[in-house]
Design a protein around this motif. Structure first.
Motif, PDB file in Angstrom:
ATOM      1  N   VAL A   8       0.859  -1.175   0.000  1.00 39.67           N
ATOM      2  CA  VAL A   8       0.000   0.000   0.000  1.00 39.67           C
ATOM      3  C   VAL A   8       0.897   1.226   0.000  1.00 39.67           C
ATOM      4  O   VAL A   8       1.663   1.441   0.929  1.00 39.67           O
ATOM      5  CB  VAL A   8      -0.921   0.025   1.240  1.00 39.67           C
ATOM      6  N   TYR A   9       0.831   2.001  -1.058  1.00 41.08           N
ATOM      7  CA  TYR A   9       1.575   3.246  -1.127  1.00 41.08           C
ATOM      8  C   TYR A   9       0.598   4.371  -0.845  1.00 41.08           C
ATOM      9  O   TYR A   9      -0.283   4.653  -1.634  1.00 41.08           O
ATOM     10  CB  TYR A   9       2.224   3.436  -2.490  1.00 41.08           C
ATOM     11  N   ALA A  10       0.747   5.000   0.308  1.00 45.64           N
ATOM     12  CA  ALA A  10      -0.217   6.012   0.740  1.00 45.64           C
ATOM     13  C   ALA A  10      -0.138   7.284  -0.070  1.00 45.64           C
ATOM     14  O   ALA A  10      -1.110   7.997  -0.187  1.00 45.64           O
ATOM     15  CB  ALA A  10      -0.016   6.337   2.212  1.00 45.64           C
ATOM     16  N   GLY A  11       0.981   7.582  -0.643  1.00 48.98           N
ATOM     17  CA  GLY A  11       1.069   8.799  -1.445  1.00 48.98           C
ATOM     18  C   GLY A  11       2.247   8.739  -2.383  1.00 48.98           C
ATOM     19  O   GLY A  11       3.368   8.556  -1.958  1.00 48.98           O
ATOM     20  N   ALA A  33      -7.749   0.801  15.505  1.00 50.79           N
ATOM     21  CA  ALA A  33      -8.495   0.755  14.250  1.00 50.79           C
ATOM     22  C   ALA A  33      -9.030  -0.655  14.012  1.00 50.79           C
ATOM     23  O   ALA A  33      -8.351  -1.625  14.294  1.00 50.79           O
ATOM     24  CB  ALA A  33      -7.579   1.161  13.090  1.00 50.79           C
ATOM     25  N   PRO A  34     -10.257  -0.774  13.504  1.00 48.78           N
ATOM     26  CA  PRO A  34     -10.774  -2.108  13.210  1.00 48.78           C
ATOM     27  C   PRO A  34      -9.950  -2.748  12.099  1.00 48.78           C
ATOM     28  O   PRO A  34      -9.483  -2.075  11.191  1.00 48.78           O
ATOM     29  CB  PRO A  34     -12.212  -1.836  12.765  1.00 48.78           C
ATOM     30  N   ASN A  35      -9.778  -4.031  12.187  1.00 47.79           N
ATOM     31  CA  ASN A  35      -8.922  -4.738  11.260  1.00 47.79           C
ATOM     32  C   ASN A  35      -9.776  -5.530  10.275  1.00 47.79           C
ATOM     33  O   ASN A  35     -10.357  -6.541  10.633  1.00 47.79           O
ATOM     34  CB  ASN A  35      -8.013  -5.673  12.062  1.00 47.79           C
ATOM     35  N   ARG A  36      -9.838  -5.054   9.031  1.00 45.35           N
ATOM     36  CA  ARG A  36     -10.688  -5.697   8.041  1.00 45.35           C
ATOM     37  C   ARG A  36      -9.903  -6.351   6.913  1.00 45.35           C
ATOM     38  O   ARG A  36     -10.385  -7.273   6.287  1.00 45.35           O
ATOM     39  CB  ARG A  36     -11.644  -4.670   7.449  1.00 45.35           C
ATOM     40  N   ARG A  37      -8.711  -5.875   6.631  1.00 44.00           N
ATOM     41  CA  ARG A  37      -7.979  -6.371   5.478  1.00 44.00           C
ATOM     42  C   ARG A  37      -6.674  -7.057   5.856  1.00 44.00           C
ATOM     43  O   ARG A  37      -6.285  -8.034   5.237  1.00 44.00           O
ATOM     44  CB  ARG A  37      -7.704  -5.210   4.535  1.00 44.00           C
ATOM     45  N   PHE A  38      -5.965  -6.525   6.846  1.00 48.14           N
ATOM     46  CA  PHE A  38      -4.648  -7.043   7.204  1.00 48.14           C
ATOM     47  C   PHE A  38      -4.626  -7.540   8.645  1.00 48.14           C
ATOM     48  O   PHE A  38      -5.297  -6.988   9.507  1.00 48.14           O
ATOM     49  CB  PHE A  38      -3.595  -5.929   7.090  1.00 48.14           C
ATOM     50  N   ASP A  39      -3.829  -8.574   8.893  1.00 50.46           N
ATOM     51  CA  ASP A  39      -3.577  -8.977  10.271  1.00 50.46           C
ATOM     52  C   ASP A  39      -2.089  -8.955  10.595  1.00 50.46           C
ATOM     53  O   ASP A  39      -1.692  -9.204  11.714  1.00 50.46           O
ATOM     54  CB  ASP A  39      -4.192 -10.339  10.593  1.00 50.46           C
ATOM     55  N   THR A  40      -1.265  -8.659   9.591  1.00 51.12           N
ATOM     56  CA  THR A  40       0.184  -8.691   9.744  1.00 51.12           C
ATOM     57  C   THR A  40       0.797  -7.553   8.963  1.00 51.12           C
ATOM     58  O   THR A  40       0.352  -7.244   7.858  1.00 51.12           O
ATOM     59  CB  THR A  40       0.734 -10.037   9.211  1.00 51.12           C
ATOM     60  N   VAL A  41       1.835  -6.937   9.530  1.00 52.54           N
ATOM     61  CA  VAL A  41       2.590  -5.912   8.829  1.00 52.54           C
ATOM     62  C   VAL A  41       4.065  -6.309   8.814  1.00 52.54           C
ATOM     63  O   VAL A  41       4.596  -6.786   9.816  1.00 52.54           O
ATOM     64  CB  VAL A  41       2.393  -4.496   9.454  1.00 52.54           C
ATOM     65  N   VAL A  42       4.697  -6.133   7.660  1.00 56.06           N
ATOM     66  CA  VAL A  42       6.133  -6.355   7.502  1.00 56.06           C
ATOM     67  C   VAL A  42       6.728  -5.021   7.084  1.00 56.06           C
ATOM     68  O   VAL A  42       6.258  -4.403   6.125  1.00 56.06           O
ATOM     69  CB  VAL A  42       6.441  -7.438   6.440  1.00 56.06           C
ATOM     70  N   GLY A 101      -6.695 -15.736   7.235  1.00 54.72           N
ATOM     71  CA  GLY A 101      -7.589 -15.248   6.206  1.00 54.72           C
ATOM     72  C   GLY A 101      -7.316 -13.841   5.734  1.00 54.72           C
ATOM     73  O   GLY A 101      -7.790 -13.432   4.699  1.00 54.72           O
ATOM     74  N   LEU A 102      -6.545 -13.071   6.494  1.00 57.11           N
ATOM     75  CA  LEU A 102      -6.295 -11.686   6.124  1.00 57.11           C
ATOM     76  C   LEU A 102      -4.942 -11.550   5.444  1.00 57.11           C
ATOM     77  O   LEU A 102      -4.103 -12.443   5.511  1.00 57.11           O
ATOM     78  CB  LEU A 102      -6.378 -10.788   7.364  1.00 57.11           C
ATOM     79  N   ASP A 103      -4.743 -10.415   4.806  1.00 56.61           N
ATOM     80  CA  ASP A 103      -3.527 -10.187   4.030  1.00 56.61           C
ATOM     81  C   ASP A 103      -2.381  -9.652   4.880  1.00 56.61           C
ATOM     82  O   ASP A 103      -2.558  -9.257   6.029  1.00 56.61           O
ATOM     83  CB  ASP A 103      -3.823  -9.190   2.903  1.00 56.61           C
ATOM     84  N   ILE A 104      -1.222  -9.618   4.252  1.00 53.69           N
ATOM     85  CA  ILE A 104      -0.004  -9.073   4.842  1.00 53.69           C
ATOM     86  C   ILE A 104       0.216  -7.704   4.211  1.00 53.69           C
ATOM     87  O   ILE A 104       0.166  -7.562   2.989  1.00 53.69           O
ATOM     88  CB  ILE A 104       1.200  -9.973   4.520  1.00 53.69           C
ATOM     89  N   TRP A 105       0.514  -6.728   5.036  1.00 50.73           N
ATOM     90  CA  TRP A 105       0.780  -5.370   4.564  1.00 50.73           C
ATOM     91  C   TRP A 105       2.274  -5.152   4.549  1.00 50.73           C
ATOM     92  O   TRP A 105       2.940  -5.249   5.570  1.00 50.73           O
ATOM     93  CB  TRP A 105       0.101  -4.377   5.493  1.00 50.73           C
ATOM     94  N   LEU A 106       2.815  -4.863   3.376  1.00 51.37           N
ATOM     95  CA  LEU A 106       4.208  -4.455   3.259  1.00 51.37           C
ATOM     96  C   LEU A 106       4.221  -2.942   3.380  1.00 51.37           C
ATOM     97  O   LEU A 106       3.727  -2.233   2.511  1.00 51.37           O
ATOM     98  CB  LEU A 106       4.807  -4.902   1.935  1.00 51.37           C
ATOM     99  N   CYS A 107       4.761  -2.445   4.475  1.00 56.18           N
ATOM    100  CA  CYS A 107       4.667  -1.029   4.836  1.00 56.18           C
ATOM    101  C   CYS A 107       5.988  -0.322   4.571  1.00 56.18           C
ATOM    102  O   CYS A 107       7.012  -0.668   5.159  1.00 56.18           O
ATOM    103  CB  CYS A 107       4.294  -0.942   6.318  1.00 56.18           C
ATOM    104  N   GLY A 108       5.949   0.699   3.713  1.00 54.74           N
ATOM    105  CA  GLY A 108       7.125   1.536   3.496  1.00 54.74           C
ATOM    106  C   GLY A 108       8.200   0.844   2.687  1.00 54.74           C
ATOM    107  O   GLY A 108       7.951  -0.087   1.951  1.00 54.74           O
TER     108      GLY A 108
END
Length: 168
Positions: A8-11, A33-42, A101-108
């Protein structure tokens, strides 16, 4: 099994550099924040560092947190797993977890995105009609053309767009 590794590229400016660093957003410490899409962040150390510098050791407390770093101490926070080597193996393991069941967010981190490119399934990109001049590359790695298809694109009146891409 887990659905996908999403970036996810925020900007993004048109140059492809981050307009606002996601690391600065991490320093805010979203905890309820409610968690609807991701359960893990890397994330990489560079994304995690601004949070640490402000005394926040778990910037995404509502998610399982992994920090890829060869220099960060493994006992920084019991809720944060420091991964000193092979982020590709980590992501393969996370994607293979049964019952997840949820996705992994690659942050930054453009460098981490470059390393993990073979495992990236989706991109979610917001772009703005602004050229900022400098910044961090979205994907910093060796030349490796990777084709994605547009799953969704939304254009806003101010010229900004949101594009959801899936790996072909």
């Amino acid at each position: 099994m887990r659905q996908s590794l999403r970036v996810v590229y925020a900007g993004r400016s048109w140059r492809g550099a981050r307009r606002d660093t996601l690391a600065r957003l991490a320093a805010v410490g979203v905890t309820d924040a409610p968690n609807r899409r991701f359960d893990t962040v890397v994330m990489g150390h560079g994304t995690y560092r601004p949070a640490l510098d402000t005394g926040i050791t778990r910037p995404y407390a509502h998610l399982r947190q992994y920090v890829v770093s060869s220099t960060l101490k493994p006992d920084t926070d019991p809720a944060v797993t420091v991964v000193p080597v092979d982020p590709l193996a980590l992501v393969r393991e996370l994607k293979g977890e049964a019952g997840a069941g949820l996705d992994i967010w690659l942050c930054g981190g453009g460098k981490l995105a470059g390393t993990l490119l073979p495992q990236i399934d989706e991109l979610m990109i917001k772009t703005y009609p602004v050229i900022a001049g400098s910044g961090v590359a979205a994907v910093d790695g060796s030349f490796d053309p990777t084709v994605f298809d547009v799953a969704e694109r939304i254009a806003f009146a101010n010229g900004a767009t949101f594009t959801h891409l899936t790996r072909r």
